[in-house]
Design a protein around this motif. Structure first.
Motif, short mmCIF file in Angstrom:
data_model
loop_
_atom_site.label_atom_id
_atom_site.label_comp_id
_atom_site.label_asym_id
_atom_site.label_seq_id
_atom_site.Cartn_x
_atom_site.Cartn_y
_atom_site.Cartn_z
N THR A 52 0.85 -1.04 -0.16
CA THR A 52 0.11 0.04 0.00
C THR A 52 1.08 1.01 -0.07
O THR A 52 1.72 1.25 0.94
CB THR A 52 -1.04 -0.06 1.29
OG1 THR A 52 -1.64 -1.19 1.30
CG2 THR A 52 -1.94 1.26 1.16
N THR A 54 0.94 5.30 0.55
CA THR A 54 -0.17 6.43 1.07
C THR A 54 0.44 7.72 1.17
O THR A 54 1.54 7.86 1.57
CB THR A 54 -0.55 5.75 2.28
OG1 THR A 54 -1.40 4.59 2.12
CG2 THR A 54 -1.64 6.71 3.05
N SER A 120 -4.45 6.68 -0.86
CA SER A 120 -3.83 5.44 -0.67
C SER A 120 -4.05 4.78 -1.78
O SER A 120 -5.24 4.67 -2.38
CB SER A 120 -4.66 4.83 0.51
OG SER A 120 -4.08 3.54 0.76
N SER A 136 -2.06 -1.19 4.67
CA SER A 136 -2.60 0.23 4.65
C SER A 136 -2.39 1.05 6.03
O SER A 136 -2.25 1.97 5.96
CB SER A 136 -4.00 0.15 4.28
OG SER A 136 -4.71 -0.50 5.07
N LEU A 140 0.05 4.32 6.52
CA LEU A 140 -0.53 5.55 6.84
C LEU A 140 0.37 6.11 8.17
O LEU A 140 0.69 7.26 8.16
CB LEU A 140 -2.03 5.28 7.39
CG LEU A 140 -2.76 6.58 8.20
CD1 LEU A 140 -2.88 7.56 7.06
CD2 LEU A 140 -4.30 6.04 8.54
#
Ligand code: PMV
Length: 400
Positions: A52, A54, A120, A136, A140
């Motif tokens: 992921t 972000t 994202s 994720s 973050l």
């Protein structure tokens, strides 16, 4: 950096990996704090294919506010793969934790009205047991810390694992690379540590994707139901998982793959048995998962040694763990049993035999029996190989 309204803008970007638990986390001690009933151990995977990414943009609107982040004063928007998505309380909790830090920038922002944009993008099926939430939430947290210029000098990395934990429990193990353990103790101080970095042991992981559907029972609901209804689960928490943790740590220390594999398999079995024992019962596995399990058992049997282990999270996709020195056998064997190989069984035998003293005739017969139950080719959607990775990394603004 200032924008046209003279408010300051802070931007940070990060790339988060998935992790695969060898000893599973299942069951919360505290639902609000997201603390676990047991320690868990996992491998952090590389981010070559699955990750992921972000980007967080925090705009200080330069207006005094004593309101909390989850009151409407603060505008938070979230886009996942370009689509507007709901900003969950868990995401807000991560920001709240940052704004409580005794670091000047956090103290300053905690008194201001903020506009926060999270963008994202991830490369894998969400909520299908591929640990998407772990990657994720880790991304973050590191993106926020990068935006606010928080690094090891003003905050130890372990603190970031606590931030990730409130986003999604298992995410705390994706902050650092290699082999990590999530420590249950400490209430809100529950955090993850690195046991070994990625260079400690050349392990590989093959993810076999057999479903891209969202799971029927989310892990949060599943673990709640298991905790409430399964007698077997009490035995897991009080006895089984403690034994597995101890044994796995010894096997990791000795780099004893044969016994690591046994513990990994047993912990996955025990976790899924507890899911089946839940009322109403939960079954995350499907026919293809069962085929993967049979395939692993047979290969280990043929080799008279565990050269691979299977483990499944809350989903039907299988993770096959091995030492990279066996990668060739693993790849050829699974391609063969899944029906993707051009090779004959004799050629496969040569590859396996080159490394092991096997009983060729018996092995051929057993593999031929197994492939009679081979799933349709299209049911094996993808196979993805990973090495151990370095954890969640900061990206520069213009990094792809
Ligand atoms: O962190 P969550 O809420 O996605 O739960 C993860 C649970 C398992 O993936 C099944 C096990 C684990 O330890 O990752």
């Amino acid at each position: 950096m200032k924008n046209k309204n003279e408010g300051k803008i802070y931007v940070g970007k990060a790339k988060g990996p998935i992790n695969i638990a060898l000893i599973k986390y299942w069951g919360k001690d505290d639902d609000q704090l997201i603390t676990p009933l047991n320690n868990s151990i996992s491998l952090t995977l590389d981010t070559n294919i699955f990750y992921t990414e972000t980007k967080v943009t925090i705009e200080d609107l330069d207006i005094k506010s004593d309101k909390n982040i989850d009151e409407e004063e603060n505008l938070i928007t979230l886009k996942i793969n370009g689509k507007n998505s709901t900003v969950t309380n868990r995401i807000k909790n991560i920001f709240k934790k940052f704004l409580k830090l005794k670091i000047p920038i956090c103290e300053e922002l905690s008194e201001k009205k903020l506009k926060i944009e999270i963008e994202s993008k991830n490369t894998f099926p969400i909520a299908s047991g591929c640990a998407s939430s772990a990657s994720s939430m880790a991304a973050l947290v590191v993106a926020i810390s990068s935006a606010l210029k928080i690094d090891n000098n003003n905050l130890p990395k372990i603190e970031l694992t606590k931030m990730a934990r409130v986003g999604s429990g298992s995410a705390c193990r994706s902050i650092m690379g290699g082999i990590c353990e999530w420590i249950k103790e400490g209430g809100d101080d529950s955090h993850a540590i690195q046991l070994y970095d990625k260079s400690y042991w050349d392990l590989g992981v093959k993810l076999v994707i057999v479903s891209q559907k969202e799971k029927d029972v989310s892990s949060s609901l599943g673990m709640k139901l298991t905790k409430e209804t399964s007698e077997l689960f009490k035995h897991r928490i009080n006895t089984v998982v403690l034994k597995h943790l101890l044994e796995l740590k010894i096997s990791l220390k000795n780099k004893d793959f044969n016994s690591c594999a046994e513990i990994i398999i047993k912990d996955s079995n025990n976790f899924h048995a507890c899911c089946r024992d839940t009322y109403p019962t939960i079954n995350y596995l499907n026919e293809e998962s069962e085929y993967i399990i049979k395939g692993v058992i047979l290969l280990n049997k043929i080799c008279k040694n565990n050269i691979c282990a299977y483990t499944f999270d809350a989903g039907s996709n299988g993770f096959i763990i091995y030492e990279n020195k066996s990668k060739n056998i693993i790849d050829e064997y699974f391609n063969f049993i899944f029906g993707f190989s051009e090779q004959s069984i004799d050629e496969l035998m040569n590859i396996i035999e080159g490394n092991k003293t096997i009983k060729i005739q018996d092995a051929k017969e057993q593999i031929n029996n197994l492939i009679k139950r081979r799933p349709l080719k299209e049911k094996i959607i993808n196979q993805i190989s990973f090495n151990l990775g370095e954890g969640t990394i900061i990206l520069e603004e213009n990094d792809k």
